[in-house]
Design a protein around this motif. Structure first.
Motif, PDB file in Angstrom:
ATOM      1  N   GLY A 239     106.798  15.121 110.524  1.00 46.68           N
ATOM      2  CA  GLY A 239     106.764  13.981 111.442  1.00 46.68           C
ATOM      3  C   GLY A 239     105.455  13.216 111.428  1.00 46.68           C
ATOM      4  O   GLY A 239     105.146  12.482 112.366  1.00 46.68           O
ATOM      5  N   ILE A 240     104.668  13.383 110.377  1.00 50.65           N
ATOM      6  CA  ILE A 240     103.353  12.741 110.319  1.00 50.65           C
ATOM      7  C   ILE A 240     103.423  11.531 109.408  1.00 50.65           C
ATOM      8  O   ILE A 240     103.876  11.637 108.265  1.00 50.65           O
ATOM      9  CB  ILE A 240     102.287  13.722 109.775  1.00 50.65           C
ATOM     10  CG1 ILE A 240     102.108  14.899 110.721  1.00 50.65           C
ATOM     11  CG2 ILE A 240     100.959  13.001 109.540  1.00 50.65           C
ATOM     12  CD1 ILE A 240     101.183  15.977 110.195  1.00 50.65           C
ATOM     13  N   ARG A 241     102.977  10.400 109.914  1.00 48.87           N
ATOM     14  CA  ARG A 241     102.860   9.220 109.055  1.00 48.87           C
ATOM     15  C   ARG A 241     101.415   9.085 108.626  1.00 48.87           C
ATOM     16  O   ARG A 241     100.526   8.897 109.466  1.00 48.87           O
ATOM     17  CB  ARG A 241     103.304   7.968 109.807  1.00 48.87           C
ATOM     18  CG  ARG A 241     104.805   7.942 110.036  1.00 48.87           C
ATOM     19  CD  ARG A 241     105.222   6.693 110.744  1.00 48.87           C
ATOM     20  NE  ARG A 241     104.799   5.490 110.024  1.00 48.87           N
ATOM     21  CZ  ARG A 241     105.233   4.279 110.326  1.00 48.87           C
ATOM     22  NH1 ARG A 241     106.070   4.108 111.319  1.00 48.87           N
ATOM     23  NH2 ARG A 241     104.812   3.236 109.633  1.00 48.87           N
ATOM     24  N   ALA A 242     101.173   9.227 107.348  1.00 53.60           N
ATOM     25  CA  ALA A 242      99.801   9.117 106.853  1.00 53.60           C
ATOM     26  C   ALA A 242      99.819   8.324 105.562  1.00 53.60           C
ATOM     27  O   ALA A 242     100.751   8.418 104.764  1.00 53.60           O
ATOM     28  CB  ALA A 242      99.202  10.499 106.599  1.00 53.60           C
ATOM     29  N   ASP A 243      98.796   7.522 105.371  1.00 56.54           N
ATOM     30  CA  ASP A 243      98.623   6.817 104.118  1.00 56.54           C
ATOM     31  C   ASP A 243      98.070   7.809 103.086  1.00 56.54           C
ATOM     32  O   ASP A 243      97.247   8.663 103.430  1.00 56.54           O
ATOM     33  CB  ASP A 243      97.629   5.674 104.332  1.00 56.54           C
ATOM     34  CG  ASP A 243      97.568   4.763 103.131  1.00 56.54           C
ATOM     35  OD1 ASP A 243      98.325   3.782 103.105  1.00 56.54           O
ATOM     36  OD2 ASP A 243      96.767   5.041 102.212  1.00 56.54           O
ATOM     37  N   PRO A 244      98.526   7.726 101.823  1.00 57.49           N
ATOM     38  CA  PRO A 244      97.967   8.635 100.813  1.00 57.49           C
ATOM     39  C   PRO A 244      96.438   8.587 100.772  1.00 57.49           C
ATOM     40  O   PRO A 244      95.805   9.594 100.466  1.00 57.49           O
ATOM     41  CB  PRO A 244      98.571   8.127  99.503  1.00 57.49           C
ATOM     42  CG  PRO A 244      99.850   7.472  99.902  1.00 57.49           C
ATOM     43  CD  PRO A 244      99.614   6.891 101.263  1.00 57.49           C
ATOM     44  N   ASP A 245      95.861   7.439 101.108  1.00 54.49           N
ATOM     45  CA  ASP A 245      94.398   7.337 101.098  1.00 54.49           C
ATOM     46  C   ASP A 245      93.738   8.207 102.158  1.00 54.49           C
ATOM     47  O   ASP A 245      92.535   8.461 102.091  1.00 54.49           O
ATOM     48  CB  ASP A 245      93.968   5.881 101.324  1.00 54.49           C
ATOM     49  CG  ASP A 245      93.663   5.188 100.004  1.00 54.49           C
ATOM     50  OD1 ASP A 245      93.729   5.872  98.963  1.00 54.49           O
ATOM     51  OD2 ASP A 245      93.371   3.989 100.033  1.00 54.49           O
ATOM     52  N   GLU A 246      94.505   8.615 103.161  1.00 54.18           N
ATOM     53  CA  GLU A 246      93.930   9.471 104.204  1.00 54.18           C
ATOM     54  C   GLU A 246      93.944  10.937 103.801  1.00 54.18           C
ATOM     55  O   GLU A 246      93.328  11.770 104.458  1.00 54.18           O
ATOM     56  CB  GLU A 246      94.736   9.331 105.497  1.00 54.18           C
ATOM     57  CG  GLU A 246      94.718   7.958 106.119  1.00 54.18           C
ATOM     58  CD  GLU A 246      95.652   7.901 107.320  1.00 54.18           C
ATOM     59  OE1 GLU A 246      95.390   8.587 108.310  1.00 54.18           O
ATOM     60  OE2 GLU A 246      96.670   7.176 107.231  1.00 54.18           O
ATOM     61  N   VAL A 247      94.725  11.282 102.764  1.00 56.57           N
ATOM     62  CA  VAL A 247      94.912  12.693 102.397  1.00 56.57           C
ATOM     63  C   VAL A 247      93.746  13.158 101.529  1.00 56.57           C
ATOM     64  O   VAL A 247      93.359  12.491 100.572  1.00 56.57           O
ATOM     65  CB  VAL A 247      96.242  12.875 101.632  1.00 56.57           C
ATOM     66  CG1 VAL A 247      96.407  14.331 101.205  1.00 56.57           C
ATOM     67  CG2 VAL A 247      97.412  12.402 102.482  1.00 56.57           C
ATOM     68  N   LEU A 248      93.204  14.308 101.877  1.00 51.84           N
ATOM     69  CA  LEU A 248      92.142  14.929 101.081  1.00 51.84           C
ATOM     70  C   LEU A 248      92.703  16.253 100.565  1.00 51.84           C
ATOM     71  O   LEU A 248      93.045  17.142 101.353  1.00 51.84           O
ATOM     72  CB  LEU A 248      90.924  15.164 101.972  1.00 51.84           C
ATOM     73  CG  LEU A 248      89.667  15.754 101.330  1.00 51.84           C
ATOM     74  CD1 LEU A 248      89.085  14.797 100.295  1.00 51.84           C
ATOM     75  CD2 LEU A 248      88.612  16.030 102.414  1.00 51.84           C
ATOM     76  N   ILE A 249      92.809  16.372  99.240  1.00 53.64           N
ATOM     77  CA  ILE A 249      93.319  17.615  98.652  1.00 53.64           C
ATOM     78  C   ILE A 249      92.172  18.626  98.592  1.00 53.64           C
ATOM     79  O   ILE A 249      91.076  18.300  98.121  1.00 53.64           O
ATOM     80  CB  ILE A 249      93.881  17.366  97.235  1.00 53.64           C
ATOM     81  CG1 ILE A 249      95.006  16.312  97.292  1.00 53.64           C
ATOM     82  CG2 ILE A 249      94.376  18.668  96.610  1.00 53.64           C
ATOM     83  CD1 ILE A 249      96.188  16.684  98.138  1.00 53.64           C
TER      84      ILE A 249
END
Lengths: 540, 540
Positions: A239-249
Motif C-alpha cells: 500500500g505504499i506509493r513511492a517514486d523509484p527515485d525515493e528507493v535506496l537499495i
C-alpha cells in the motif's frame, strides 16, 4: 566427496543411471512379482512395498528415501527414478511416489531439475541419521525406538552452548553453527523453496541484455531497474506509493539499520527507542553504530506510545505489522497515537520484516503509506526469497534522503548489480509473488503443525503472534516453568533442538518464554522438536 | 525499445533471421556478382565491398557496422550473420569479417554468444553517431568531416560540469553520469571482456550444488569456498601466504577502507596518512569515516618514509605496487624503510588495487607477504573482473582481525553468497587467470595507443606510470600548459572527453596534469580522445 555406498544397494547417479528405466519408463514391472506376494518391489534401494501399511505408503516411501539420504546410500547429486517408473515397479499409484518426492523436496533434500529429473541436493543438517517422527495426520507408522532416542538426553557430555553467557556480538553466528537435529530458531523462511531455475533463467536474460557499462561502477542508490521493481512491489503489496527515485537499495535490513543509526548519530540524535521485547539482533546493530536503545514496553496493542512520549526519544524502531517477537499488530488507536507523536517531530523507523506472510487476513498497511515525511521504511528479501542475497530497501524520509545516499555510497558504493537486476526481473515477472503464495500455503501448514505440537507437548504454554510471520512465541506461566528461559534453550540445544529464549529479546524482566521458528522446518521436524522441548520441560 | 529501422535495410534480429543464411552457411554467394564489378555485396546492411580500399577492408567493415549500430539499423539484441556467410557474400576472406567483429567486440558493442552467434549488446554511449577516427596503423580511410566535427567546440552552450566546484561526495557519480563521447576517466578495466558465459555456467553449477541452508544467513567473513579461493589466488599471483581463515570477504575496496577507518577510529587512531598525490576516492572514504588524511609526499621511489615518520601518523594507506596516480613502484630501499617504520608499531594499509596488470615485468610482491603482522592488505575484483560485483578481500593483521570481523558483521552481515560462490569457481578453475592474460594483452595494446597518441597530440606532456595498471598520468611543464588542470578537464568534457585532473588527487599544490584511463577504451577511442585534449590545450 560422496559418502560410501553400500555394496548391495545400487545408487542412481547421473553416470550410473540404468538406461532402460530412466529413458523409457516401463508401464509395467519388468519382472513378475516374487511368488507369494502381491506387492511390487524395486531394485532401487531394494524397496518392498509389502513393508508399508496400505494407508501410509507415501509416508513409508518418504521415510525410506530420507533414511537412504541420511546414511549415504543416496548421496548428494544422485538422481531418483522417474515417478512413473518407480510407481510401476512398486505397484503403487504414481501419486504415492509424487507425494513422497514432494515431502523430501519440501525438506530441501530433493529438487526437481526439469528434464534432468529429481536430484538429491542436500543431506540432513545433522550428521546423525534423521528418522521420521509421527505427523499430525496419524497415518505414519511410529518408530518408537527412534522417538525414544530423540527424547533421551545424549550420552556425550554437554557441549558448550551459546547460552552460557549473555549474548555477545557473535551470538547469532555461534547459534547458527551450533549442531542441532532440529533448528527452530526464528528468522528463516523455507529455504528449500528458493526458485533456483527461475533465478538462473533471469540471470541468463540479464547477462544477455546488460551493456558492458553495466559491469562498471553504478548508482550507489541501486540500479534503476530494481528501484522501479521495488516501488511497484511496495505499491502492490504494502500500500505504499513511492517514486523509484525515493528507493535506496541496501544490503538487507542489517545494513539499513547501520546506515540509519550512523546518519542519526551524525545528526546529533543519540538514541533510537526500541520495542521491549524487541529484536536482539536489531538492538545489537543499533548499539554497534553508537545508538542507545531505550526500551519501550509492548502490550497487546503494540508499542506503548505514552511510554515512548515519556522517554523523550526522538526516533523509534517499530515492527507494526507483526511485532517481533510477540507478533502483536499495532492497533488502530495506537497507530493514530504513534502518528501524532511522529507529526510532532519524531522519526519512525518501520522494520517491515515479514508483513507479507499473513495467514488469516490481508497484511496491514505500512505506516509509511500514511506518513511518508516522518517514516523511514525498511524491507528486504530475507523473508521473501533468501537472506543470503543480502538485498533490502529503504524509503528514507525527505529529511535524510541525501544523508542516507551518502552513507550507502561510503559504505560500499552500492549493492552488486547482477543480483539486483535478476531480482528486478523476478519481481516484475510475478515470479516473486508466485513464490510468496506457495510460501504462505506451506508456512501455514507448518504453523498449524507447531500450534498442534505446542498444545500436545507444552500444555502450560501460551502462544503469541501466530496470525502472521515465520515464528511464534510461547510464554510459560508460573505453573508451566519457573526456571530461566536461557537454561531451557540451553537444555533444548543439548537435546538437539535450537530455539531462542524470549529473554534474549527483552531488556526488562520478562516471563520465561521461547521464540520458535516454524517456516523453515517440515511439520515432522516441528512436531519432533516441540516434543523434545516438552520432554526437557518435564524433566527440568 | 529498439530504435526505428530503415525501410531499405533488412535487420538481422533473432526472429527475422533468414534461415538459408544462418543455418546453412553458403560457401559461395547465392547470386552471381552484379555485372561490371568484381566485388561481392551483401543484402545485410546493403554492404558493397567495392566501397572499401583493398588494404583496409576490415577497417571499412568495422566502420560500417559501427555506423549501423549507432544509427539504429542494428539495434541492441540483433544478430549478425555468421562470419563465413558474410565473408562469402562479400567475396572477402573470413579473417576480414572476424577482425571487424573482433573490433566491435572489443568496443563492447558486440558479443559472441556461442551457438547463438554474434549479437549487438550495446549502442555507443554517446547519443551522437560515433565514426571511426584514424588508427595509428594509417590504413583507415579518414573521414575528415567527422574528425572536424569532433575537434570543433559544440555550438550548444557549455553544460554544467563536475569541475565547477571543489569535488564533493557525489563527484564520481556526477562524472560517471556526465555525457561524453570518449570516457578516459581512470579506474576501469575493459568491461567488454566480462566472461558472461563462464559466469553463467558457474552460476548454474552453484545453483545445482548449493544445499538449501546456503540460502540462509552465513558467515559474515564470507563463504569458506571464496576465502579458500582468494587465499590460493593471493599465493599464486601476489606471493602472499594466508590461511583462508585470515581472509575477510568485503564489498570491494571501498567497504574495506570504511571498515578499517571505523575500526581504527574506535581504537583511538585519529588519522591515516595518505600518499600525495593519492586517490581522491580513497581519501573521501577515509574522511567520511572520521579519519584525518595527512598528506605524505611521493617521489620517484614512492612514498617518502622520512616524511611519514615526521608526521607522527600511526597508520598509512599506500599503493606500493603501482602508486595511484603517479604509477611509481615503491623502491627497494624505500620498502625496507617502510617496513622498519611498521616494525616500530605503524600500521600499513596496502591497497593492491591493480598490481596484477603489469606489462613489462612480473608484478612486484605485496608488502603483506613480508610483514603480515603490521600490514592490512586489501584487494578486489573491481580491476580484475568487474566493479559491479562489489567483491573484495581484506587480510587484517592479527591485532584487528576480530574488530574487522565485527565491523563487517554489523555493516551488512556479510557479502551475498551466490556471487561469492560463482567467483570462487572462476578463481579455482583458472578462468580468472585466463581472463587476466587476455586483459593484459588487450590493455597493453591500449596503453601503447595512448602513449603514441600523447606523443602525437600532447608534445609538451610527460608520461608517468605506464608500466602497469589501467591508467597513466601526464603532467605539463610550464611550457606545456599554464592554466589549472580542472579547467583543462572541464574544457575536455565540454568537447566530449572525460578525464580526471591530477589536482583532484593532490592535497598540496601539484603541477597541472591529467589522469587518463586507457584500459576500458579501444585504441581508436583513445587516439580520438587524446587528440581532442591536444586541440583543447592548443586552443586554450
Amino acid at each position: 566427496m560422496p559418502p560410501p555406498c553400500r555394496d548391495n544397494g545400487p545408487v542412481h547417479r547421473s553416470k550410473e543411471r540404468p538406461v532402460d528405466r530412466s529413458i523409457t519408463p516401463s508401464p509395467s514391472p519388468p519382472v513378475s512379482p516374487p511368488p507369494g506376494t502381491s506387492h511390487g518391489s524395486s531394485d532401487f534401494l531394494q524397496l518392498n512395498v509389502g513393508d508399508a501399511p496400505v494407508g501410509g505408503r507415501a509416508d513409508w516411501l518418504a521415510q525410506e528415501l530420507r533414511r537412504a539420504v541420511a546414511d549415504g546410500r543416496l548421496p548428494v547429486g544422485s538422481r531418483l527414478p522417474a515417478t512413473r517408473t518407480l510407481a510401476a515397479d512398486l505397484h503403487v499409484s504414481r501419486g504415492v511416489v509424487t507425494e513422497a518426492y514432494r515431502r523430501l523436496t519440501e525438506d530441501g533434500q530433493l529438487a526437481g531439475r526439469g528434464r534432468s529429473g529429481t536430484i538429491v541436493v542436500a543431506a540432513p543438517v545433522s550428521a546423525a541419521p534423521v528418522t521420521a517422527a509421527p505427523t499430525t495426520m496419524g497415518t505414519t507408522p511410529v518408530d518408537h525406538q527412534s522417538l525414544d532416542h530423540h527424547h533421551q538426553p545424549p550420552r556425550t557430555p554437554h557441549p558448550p552452548t551459546p547460552f552460557a553467557a549473555p549474548p555477545g556480538p557473535e551470538i547469532f553466528d555461534e547459534l547458527r553453527t551450533a549442531p542441532a537435529r532440529v533448528d527452530l530458531a526464528p528468522g528463516l523462511l523455507d529455504l528449500a523453496a528458493f526458485p533456483r531455475a527461475a533465478w538462473l533463467r533471469a540471470e541468463r536474460a540479464v547477462l544477455t541484455d546488460l551493456p558492458s557499462a553495466g559491469f562498471g561502477y553504478g548508482d550507489p542508490r541501486g540500479t534503476p531497474a530494481l528501484r522501479r521493481a521495488v516501488a511497484n512491489w511496495l505499491a502492490r503489496n504494502r500500500g505504499i506509493r513511492a517514486d523509484p527515485d525515493e528507493v535506496l537499495i541496501v544490503a538487507g535490513t542489517a545494513q539499513a539499520l547501520g546506515l540509519i543509526a550512523d546518519v542519526l548519530h551524525r545528526d546529533g540524535v543519540p538514541e533510537i527507542a526500541v520495542e521491549d521485547p524487541g529484536s536482539l539482533g536489531a538492538r545489537q546493530h543499533l548499539r554497534y553504530w553508537r545508538m542507545a536503545t531505550p526500551p519501550i514496553p509492548v502490550d497487546d496493542d503494540g508499542i506503548r506510545v505514552d511510554a515512548l512520549r515519556a522517554s523523550g526519544a526522538r526516533a523509534v524502531l517499530v515492527t507494526p505489522a507483526h511485532q517481533f517477537p510477540t507478533g502483536v499488530v499495532l492497533g488502530g488507536a495506537r497507530r493514530r497515537e504513534l502518528m501524532r507523536w511522529a507529526a510532532d517531530g519524531g522519526l519512525i523507523v518501520e522494520d517491515d520484516y515479514d508483513a507479507e506472510h499473513r495467514y488469516d487476513r490481508a497484511p496491514v498497511r505500512a505506516l509509511r503509506s500514511l506518513l511518508p515525511e516522518q517514516v523511514c521504511y525498511a524491507g528486504s528479501v530475507s523473508k521473501l526469497l533468501a537472506p543470503a542475497l543480502r538485498v533490502g530497501w529503504l524509503l528514507p524520509p525527505p529529511k535524510y534522503r541525501e544523508a542516507l545516499t551518502d552513507a550507502k555510497r561510503f559504505a560500499d558504493l552500492g549493492n552488486a548489480a547482477l543480483p539486483q537486476l535478476v531480482l528486478a526481473r523476478l519481481m516484475e515477472s510475478g515470479e516473486l509473488e508466485r513464490l510468496l503464495r506457495l510460501l504462505r500455503r506451506r508456512h501455514r501448514r507448518r504453523r498449524d503443525a507447531m500450534i498442534a505440537a505446542v498444545r500436545a507437548h507444552l500444555p502450560g504454554a501460551r502462544v503469541h503472534g501466530a496470525a502472521a510471520g515465520l515464528h511464534l512465541t510461547v510464554t510459560f506461566g508460573p505453573e508451566g516453568y519457573r526456571g530461566s528461559d536461557t537454561d531451557l534453550a540451553a537444555a533444548a540445544l543439548t537435546h538437539g533442538v535450537k530455539v531462542h529464549p524470549l529473554s534474549w529479546h527483552a531488556q526488562r524482566p520478562s516471563p520465561p518464554g521461547l521464540v520458535l521458528g516454524y517456516a523453515a522446518r517440515t511439520p515432522d521436524e516441528i512436531t519432533q522438536g516441540v516434543a523434545v522441548i516438552g520432554e526437557v520441560l518435564r524433566s527440568g
